[in-house]
Design a protein around this motif. Structure first.
Motif, mmCIF file in Angstrom:
data_model
loop_
_atom_site.group_PDB
_atom_site.id
_atom_site.type_symbol
_atom_site.label_atom_id
_atom_site.label_comp_id
_atom_site.label_asym_id
_atom_site.label_seq_id
_atom_site.Cartn_x
_atom_site.Cartn_y
_atom_site.Cartn_z
ATOM 1 N N LYS A 1 0.988 -1.087 0.329
ATOM 2 C CA LYS A 1 0.118 -0.076 0.198
ATOM 3 C C LYS A 1 0.940 1.197 -0.024
ATOM 4 O O LYS A 1 0.660 2.043 -0.479
ATOM 5 C CB LYS A 1 -1.011 -0.716 0.948
ATOM 6 C CG LYS A 1 -2.296 -0.935 0.744
ATOM 7 C CD LYS A 1 -3.072 -0.715 2.762
ATOM 8 C CE LYS A 1 -4.223 -2.186 2.153
ATOM 9 N NZ LYS A 1 -4.980 -1.309 3.540
ATOM 10 N N VAL B 1 -5.993 -9.484 -6.814
ATOM 11 C CA VAL B 1 -6.832 -8.444 -5.445
ATOM 12 C C VAL B 1 -8.451 -8.187 -5.548
ATOM 13 O O VAL B 1 -8.952 -7.909 -4.575
ATOM 14 C CB VAL B 1 -5.580 -7.283 -5.739
ATOM 15 C CG1 VAL B 1 -6.521 -5.818 -4.825
ATOM 16 C CG2 VAL B 1 -4.427 -7.256 -5.417
ATOM 17 N N GLN B 2 -9.077 -8.257 -7.349
ATOM 18 C CA GLN B 2 -10.364 -8.534 -7.386
ATOM 19 C C GLN B 2 -10.930 -9.225 -6.578
ATOM 20 O O GLN B 2 -12.138 -9.324 -6.098
ATOM 21 C CB GLN B 2 -10.768 -8.690 -8.831
ATOM 22 C CG GLN B 2 -10.052 -7.139 -9.196
ATOM 23 C CD GLN B 2 -10.061 -7.043 -10.926
ATOM 24 O OE1 GLN B 2 -10.790 -8.684 -11.177
ATOM 25 N NE2 GLN B 2 -10.475 -6.042 -11.851
ATOM 26 N N ASN C 1 -9.268 -10.956 -3.745
ATOM 27 C CA ASN C 1 -9.622 -10.950 -2.396
ATOM 28 C C ASN C 1 -8.715 -9.522 -2.524
ATOM 29 O O ASN C 1 -7.826 -9.857 -2.740
ATOM 30 C CB ASN C 1 -8.879 -12.086 -1.928
ATOM 31 C CG ASN C 1 -8.008 -12.122 -0.504
ATOM 32 O OD1 ASN C 1 -8.965 -12.033 0.403
ATOM 33 N ND2 ASN C 1 -7.379 -13.004 -0.017
ATOM 34 N N GLU C 2 -9.500 -8.751 -1.682
ATOM 35 C CA GLU C 2 -8.553 -7.375 -1.108
ATOM 36 C C GLU C 2 -7.912 -7.620 -0.352
ATOM 37 O O GLU C 2 -6.550 -6.812 -0.363
ATOM 38 C CB GLU C 2 -9.572 -6.384 -1.365
ATOM 39 C CG GLU C 2 -10.302 -5.841 -2.284
ATOM 40 C CD GLU C 2 -11.130 -5.024 -1.980
ATOM 41 O OE1 GLU C 2 -10.786 -4.371 -0.719
ATOM 42 O OE2 GLU C 2 -12.073 -3.992 -3.087
ATOM 43 N N GLU C 3 -7.869 -8.610 0.543
ATOM 44 C CA GLU C 3 -7.076 -8.407 1.700
ATOM 45 C C GLU C 3 -5.388 -9.891 1.139
ATOM 46 O O GLU C 3 -4.966 -9.220 2.629
ATOM 47 C CB GLU C 3 -7.301 -9.762 3.098
ATOM 48 C CG GLU C 3 -9.004 -9.237 3.477
ATOM 49 C CD GLU C 3 -8.899 -9.940 4.522
ATOM 50 O OE1 GLU C 3 -9.065 -10.830 5.071
ATOM 51 O OE2 GLU C 3 -10.327 -9.860 5.623
ATOM 52 N N LEU D 1 -3.191 -7.301 -0.486
ATOM 53 C CA LEU D 1 -2.774 -6.528 0.240
ATOM 54 C C LEU D 1 -2.121 -6.346 1.388
ATOM 55 O O LEU D 1 -0.615 -5.577 2.007
ATOM 56 C CB LEU D 1 -3.089 -4.767 -0.064
ATOM 57 C CG LEU D 1 -3.660 -5.021 -1.693
ATOM 58 C CD1 LEU D 1 -4.482 -3.454 -2.430
ATOM 59 C CD2 LEU D 1 -1.989 -4.845 -3.027
ATOM 60 N N ASP D 2 -2.761 -6.873 2.090
ATOM 61 C CA ASP D 2 -1.974 -6.053 3.785
ATOM 62 C C ASP D 2 -1.967 -7.773 4.336
ATOM 63 O O ASP D 2 -0.807 -7.774 5.066
ATOM 64 C CB ASP D 2 -3.647 -6.542 4.918
ATOM 65 C CG ASP D 2 -4.207 -5.010 4.359
ATOM 66 O OD1 ASP D 2 -3.871 -4.074 4.150
ATOM 67 O OD2 ASP D 2 -5.884 -5.137 4.708
#
Length: 766
Positions: A585, A686-687, A689-691, A693-694
């Motif tokens: 991020k 990412v689309q 599972n947005e998590e 990125l974390d």
């Protein structure tokens, strides 16, 4: 008495008297005794004056040099000032030195290969030819009239923009004369429907004299048979010498205008014969150009002809699949030849070692492999790792035992299979051996010879009568190091500007003062080509109070102080609001604010950065090729490493003071373009599972979503003092586990921790 005294005086004075007399005599001989005047002009008596003493003023004194001023009277003499003219120095000639020593010495490569292809076959047969020969030959170029919009990856294609065959052949020769004639000694042309055994072609030209006008291939009669001589048939390829092409060069335009032909190989043959009087030959200097005509729908594995086995080229090839089958067949032949040569050399070494001083002991096992490494002290003794078929007792994380998996499991299985194969080869047909189990396995890496193995195998032995019994056999194997290969790398420079990115949280503010002091002395004062950027990380609550109570106000004040101290330095900062700090991020924000060709060094506030490391960051980060993740040296906890001792002012890189933290992946060097390209590959995941990125860090992102080389190496110039890391449980399990392990391993060495436990137990017992 008087006579003897006189003789003694004469002996001492005599040489002096003789010397003086000789000097006077020589000076008198050099005097001009005539009274004739020395006239300066061609007319006698002109310019000659008589002085008051009656002497000739125009007469030259003996041994003097006459000048124009000698004829002037003393009264008419006027001194003159000669103005000084500065000699203008010509500009020094610029010495031109070639970039490569081979250019300056006139050294040329041996073989150039031109593959004649077409628009319809470039993506099929052309690709097959490229895959079978390009990794054996230095220069392979594909010539075509037209090509599709997309050129196959890894192929160098020259397009002439025309489908006329004769015109394309003319352009091929012209292109070589314009660009490659001074770089290669031999030029080999072949069609894309022919298979070429690349190593044999190289061997052939290596044994040919480069100064000969040679036109070599499969000789063929001209159509109609009216013209004398033979040309080389293009289907099987042909070799042209550099000398021949240079002789042909002045007549190439005449060939294009005067010679009419339907076939490009025949046109070239007529041009060569007409103007250089060189015929096509299939044998030269005892070397044969072997070729083979492949039948329709034939299987290479069933061809038994000796001519086929010796062939340099095979024609015609119907499709790529047949090309690959041919390549496999000829590769197996060459591999078997190599094994036979190795066996022959081993036998010769054994025969020679018998008559050596030490007898057979002078022959090391395996024959032809370097002898084992000999340690000079107990600290250099190589360690053996114990393993079974399921487990290994030497683990990366320090555990005493772990599961054998991945490449290690494949390695053990392969070694056991090779051991059984060699045992059966040795005892057949009398005995046949089958594996029952691996009892013990040992291996170690010898940097001199390779990986060594010792296996204790429980085997079932079956004789020719069918009787069997179980035995235990110990075998020794070596997987030798292969020939060292130099991998070409793209050119990099140490002049690249580095953008040093420092993420900063509330808990890390106290480390800013020390970091800026070290960085200023190593970068600001040395005018290092680097830009320092701070990334201030606020949580949502802190971000709302930034106008009233900015948690980074003191840091910003320190930055202003350094900017005033170093007027040429600007230290930008970027503020970010997030609940879950994540490297990806952060870099998404940084990436958008910098040019595509920017080089980033993502670091930690506790990292001591110097010029030595920044140069290695530049050299190890290669755009569109490689990213660099250095392993920093981290100090141990001083309370553990220096228990009951004063803490040193500076810490040396020794094993008792710290360790290279292999668990840390915080520092990274990479180009913005590589980050953006890799980040694009993550879009689909990412689309879903947005998590992600974390849970991922940048190291895992490059490892999983890019084809770049991920270079990981210890970096002694990158140093961190001891600090406890706050591990984020929201990250992935692997990253969280790495963080916890890093904290544990950073406490101290095993011996230091053991001593603390021992002292603690001693204290409890008393």
């Amino acid at each position: 008495m008087r006579f003897s005294a006189f003789v003694s005086v004469l002996r001492s004075v005599g040489p002096v008297v003789i010397g003086i007399s000789l000097g006077f005599t020589l000076s008198l001989l050099s005097v001009n005794w005539t009274d004739e005047a020395c006239y300066l002009d061609s007319k006698e008596g002109e310019g000659v004056t008589v002085g008051q003493d009656g002497l000739l003023k125009g007469a030259r004194k003996p041994n003097s040099i006459s000048t124009g001023n000698d004829v002037e009277s003393d009264e008419d003499f006027e001194p003159r000032i000669v103005p000084y003219k500065q000699v203008q120095q010509s500009a020094p000639k610029k010495v031109f030195r070639a970039k490569y020593i081979s250019t300056e010495l006139g050294t040329r490569e041996r073989l150039f290969v031109g593959v004649l292809t077409s628009k319809n076959t470039l993506n099929t047969l052309g690709v097959a030819v490229n895959r079978t020969i390009s990794h054996h030959l230095d220069s392979v170029i594909f010539f075509t009239g037209m090509h599709n919009r997309k050129v196959p990856h890894g192929m160098f294609v020259v397009s002439h923009g025309d489908e006329r065959l004769i015109w394309n052949m003319y352009q091929n020769i012209k292109h070589i004369l314009d660009h490659y004639i001074n770089e290669f000694d031999w030029f080999y042309f072949v069609q894309d429907d022919a298979y070429t055994e690349a190593d044999r072609i190289k061997t052939l030209v290596d044994h040919l004299s480069m100064d000969r006008e040679l036109y070599m291939g499969k000789p063929e009669e001209f159509i109609g048979g009216e013209m004398e001589g033979k040309y080389c048939y293009g289907g099987y390829g042909y070799i042209l010498s550099r000398t021949l092409l240079l002789r042909l060069q002045p007549y190439l335009e005449s060939c294009r205008n005067d010679i009419l032909s339907a076939r490009p190989d025949e046109w070239l043959g007529r041009c060569i014969i007409d103007y250089t009087h060189t015929n096509c030959v299939n044998e030269f200097q005892g070397l044969q150009y072997h070729h083979y005509e492949l039948g329709k729908n034939s299987d290479p594995s069933k061809e038994e002809s000796e001519q086929f086995k010796k062939a340099l080229t095979v024609h015609p090839v119907a499709d790529p699949e047949q090309m690959y089958r041919l390549h496999r067949y000829f590769t197996e032949i060459e591999l078997q030849k190599t094994y036979d040569e190795i066996a022959k050399l081993q036998a010769e070494i054994k025969n020679v070692s018998v008559v050596a001083f030490d007898g057979n002991r002078s022959s090391q096992w395996p024959v032809g492999i370097n002898p084992p490494f000999e340690p000079k002290s107990r600290f250099e003794v190589l360690k053996w790792d114990y393993f079974t078929e399921e487990e290994i007792y030497s683990c990366i994380d320090g555990s005493p035992k772990c599961e054998l998996q991945g490449i290690d499991r494949m390695d053990v299985a392969d070694v056991i299979d090779v051991a059984l194969l060699e045992l059966n080869k040795k005892y057949k047909p009398v005995l046949h051996l089958k594996k029952q189990q691996l009892i013990n396995g040992y291996r170690r890496f010898d940097p001199v010879r390779g990986m060594e193995y010792t296996l204790d195998l429980q085997l079932e032995v079956v004789n020719q009568k069918g009787h069997s019994r179980s035995i235990t056999k110990r075998v020794h194997l070596v997987r030798p190091l292969s020939r060292t290969e130099i991998i070409p790398m793209p050119y990099v420079t140490e002049a690249t500007r580095i953008h040093v990115i420092i993420p900063l949280t509330l808990q890390e503010r106290s480390s800013v003062d020390h970091f800026l002091g070290v960085y200023a002395s190593n970068a600001f004062e040395t005018s290092e080509n680097a830009i320092l950027t701070f990334l201030f990380i606020y949580d949502p609550v802190e971000a709302q109070q930034v106008n009233q109570n900015d948690i980074f106000a003191s840091v910003k004040a320190q930055i202003n102080t350094y900017e005033r101290k170093y007027p040429a330095v600007k230290i930008p900062w970027i503020s970010v609001k997030t609940e879950t700090p994540s490297q990806i991020k952060f870099m998404d924000i940084i990436s958008k604010k910098h040019p595509v060709d920017s080089l980033f060094f993502l670091a930690n506030i506790k990292t001591n950065i110097n010029s030595e490391f920044l140069n290695r960051c530049r050299m190890n980060s290669i755009n569109n090729w490689q990213v660099f993740f250095p392993v920093h040296f981290q100090d141990f906890n001083p309370d553990v490493a220096y228990h009951n001792q004063p803490h040193p002012a500076t810490v040396d890189l020794v094993k008792d003071a710290g360790h290279f933290d292999r668990r840390s992946f915080e520092e990274a060097c990479f180009y913005n373009s590589d980050y953006m390209a890799t980040r694009t590959q993550m879009v689909a995941d990412v689309q879903e599972n947005e998590e992600i990125l974390d849970t991922l860090d940048i190291f895992d992102m490059f490892l999983n979503y890019s084809a770049l080389h991920v270079f990981r190496a210890v970096e002694p110039a990158l140093h961190q003092p001891y600090s406890y890391q706050a591990c984020n449980p929201r990250l992935s399990e692997d990253i969280y586990h790495r963080c916890v392990q890093s904290n544990l391993e950073g406490l101290g060495s095993c011996s230091q921790l053991a001593m603390l436990l021992f002292e603690q137990e001693q204290g409890n017992s008393t």
